[in-house]
Design a protein around this motif. Structure first.
Motif, PDB file in Angstrom:
ATOM      1  N   LEU A  33      62.258  14.258   7.505  1.00 24.34           N
ATOM      2  CA  LEU A  33      61.057  15.139   7.471  1.00 24.34           C
ATOM      3  C   LEU A  33      60.968  15.684   5.944  1.00 24.34           C
ATOM      4  N   TRP A  45      52.266  17.804   4.838  1.00 28.88           N
ATOM      5  CA  TRP A  45      51.554  17.349   6.033  1.00 28.88           C
ATOM      6  C   TRP A  45      50.244  17.169   6.138  1.00 28.88           C
ATOM      7  N   SER A  91      50.589  16.212  11.510  1.00 26.46           N
ATOM      8  CA  SER A  91      51.390  15.368  11.515  1.00 26.46           C
ATOM      9  C   SER A  91      51.992  14.886  10.009  1.00 26.46           C
ATOM     10  N   GLN A  92      53.160  14.296  10.276  1.00 25.62           N
ATOM     11  CA  GLN A  92      53.769  13.543   9.327  1.00 25.62           C
ATOM     12  C   GLN A  92      54.422  12.387   9.377  1.00 25.62           C
ATOM     13  N   ALA A  93      54.050  11.166   8.539  1.00 28.78           N
ATOM     14  CA  ALA A  93      54.740  10.025   8.796  1.00 28.78           C
ATOM     15  C   ALA A  93      56.158  10.155   8.067  1.00 28.78           C
ATOM     16  N   ILE A  94      57.060   9.640   8.983  1.00 24.84           N
ATOM     17  CA  ILE A  94      58.419   9.663   8.418  1.00 24.84           C
ATOM     18  C   ILE A  94      59.085   8.252   7.901  1.00 24.84           C
ATOM     19  N   TYR A 131      54.044   3.400  16.326  1.00 27.50           N
ATOM     20  CA  TYR A 131      53.000   2.224  15.985  1.00 27.50           C
ATOM     21  C   TYR A 131      53.329   1.093  15.931  1.00 27.50           C
ATOM     22  N   LYS A 169      55.541   1.706  12.189  1.00 31.23           N
ATOM     23  CA  LYS A 169      55.428   3.113  11.639  1.00 31.23           C
ATOM     24  C   LYS A 169      55.881   4.425  12.531  1.00 31.23           C
ATOM     25  N   GLN A 171      55.679   8.602  13.459  1.00 32.83           N
ATOM     26  CA  GLN A 171      54.929   9.782  12.855  1.00 32.83           C
ATOM     27  C   GLN A 171      55.118  11.073  14.098  1.00 32.83           C
ATOM     28  N   ILE A 173      53.936  14.319  15.406  1.00 34.66           N
ATOM     29  CA  ILE A 173      52.900  14.876  15.644  1.00 34.66           C
ATOM     30  C   ILE A 173      52.614  16.136  16.611  1.00 34.66           C
TER      31      ILE A 173
END
Length: 368
Positions: A33, A45, A91-94, A131, A169, A171, A173
């Motif tokens: 993160l 974020w 949320s944040q994509a990792i 995803y 992907k 994420q 959340i």
């Protein structure tokens, strides 16, 4: 019987210490993160348009007779929803990790008057969502870190997730979707881990010890069960409890759904693998059909064990031995995939045992 009881207590204590304090995973150095402590606000974020704000975490230090307020260096994020009409989220994509990798996800959370919406997932939740190639969320694999209603103080939650082969992907959340109340989160973390080989080796030794201990205790019980109908009932109930305790979580939920159908099948089987620790907290877990089943089974076991003869052994000895069995079965859940033993479950089992003992004493009084 005294020797067996002492040995069971020693093995229980050694097992709890091993699972609680011996490292189960080797951790990679990198935190996946970006800015997990919100030191830069929400710049790393993706928040919803409303309902998300950063606030310092307050701690109190005492100086003399007065309490001075000191602001912590780690702020927290608060999601607030005054009604059920909004989808509040953060949320944040990792970075994507190789297929099959294990991710340790953890966070501290606090809730205030959270009331769930019309569907089970409309509540205060933290999820690690994957995803596929089409950008569609994969909900049929474990993704839920925590789902909570009501009010609770700061609690730490952690689980391990395996990255699916179809994942393109990932994420994290934090959400309060069509639910009312307030969710506060601090120090979320995602780190890649791998199993500790030494832990797995010692775990196999503990399985061997428990197997030998079980055979040592079960042999005289089986011999007596062949001569007494009541002893046979005790053995059958005990085996039933052990079967439920050692059953993997996925099979347990499948059988539970078969017996008590759920209106929302998609709402189950979505938890990650819990850390195998014995939770030494006296707070009662959420009561559900499984907890009621434990209560009833231990009540029946105590009733059956109390009927061996009118007044021998004394009822308090029966209660002690049954509570010891409850402790041992809870410790054994450390070896069952997906199960999470805790002290609160033993309290529920003990309540069933005392209920069974009261029923037994009332039955004896009527006969005499």
């Amino acid at each position: 019987m005294i020797l067996r009881s002492i040995v069971v207590l020693i093995v229980c204590a050694a097992t709890i210490c091993f699972f609680n304090y011996f490292p189960q995973f080797d951790y990679f150095d990198n935190e996946l993160l970006s800015d997990p402590n919100f030191s830069n606000g929400l710049s790393n974020w993706m928040p919803s348009e409303i309902g998300v704000e950063i606030q310092p975490t307050e701690t109190r230090t005492h100086s003399g007779d007065s309490a001075n307020l000191r602001l912590s260096t780690q702020p927290s994020v608060t999601l607030s929803a005054p009604d059920f009409d909004h989808a509040i989220h953060l949320s944040q994509a990792i970075p994507l990790v190789p297929t099959g990798s294990l991710l340790h996800v953890s966070s501290y959370i606090k809730t205030l008057d959270v009331i769930e919406g019309a569907r089970p997932w409309e509540t205060a939740r933290i999820v690690l969502l994957a995803y596929d190639h089409f950008g569609k969320a994969i909900y049929n694999q474990p993704h839920l870190l925590i789902s909570k209603n009501g009010t609770s103080d700061w609690t730490y939650h952690e689980r391990v997730f395996r990255v699916n082969e179809n994942t393109t992907k990932l994420q994290l959340i934090i959400q309060l979707i069509h639910a009312k109340g307030q969710l506060e989160v601090k120090s979320p973390s995602i780190r890649q881990v791998k199993p500790n080989i030494a832990f797995e080796r010692y775990r196999c030794w503990f399985i061997a010890i428990w197997t030998c201990l079980g055979l040592w205790i079960a042999f005289p019980l089986v011999c007596r069960a062949a001569q007494s109908r009541n002893q046979a009932a005790i053995l059958v109930i005990g085996i039933g409890i052990l079967a439920g305790v050692l059953m993997p979580q996925a099979i347990k939920e499948y059988i539970g759904d078969m017996l008590w159908s759920s209106a929302d099948m998609a709402a189950v089987h979505d938890h990650g693998e819990p850390m195998r620790v014995f939770k030494l907290t006296t707070s009662l877990p959420e009561l559900d059909k499984y907890k009621y089943g434990h209560f009833v089974m231990f009540a029946l076991l105590c009733v059956a064990a109390s009927k061996r003869s009118p007044f021998n052994p004394p009822i308090f000895q029966t209660v002690q031995l049954t509570i010891l069995f409850a402790v041992a079965t809870e410790v054994l859940q450390l070896f069952a995939p997906g199960r999470g033993p805790q002290l609160g479950d033993i309290i529920i089992d003990t309540a069933g045992i005392f209920t069974g003992s009261v029923l037994s004493m009332l039955s004896r009084l009527r006969k005499h």
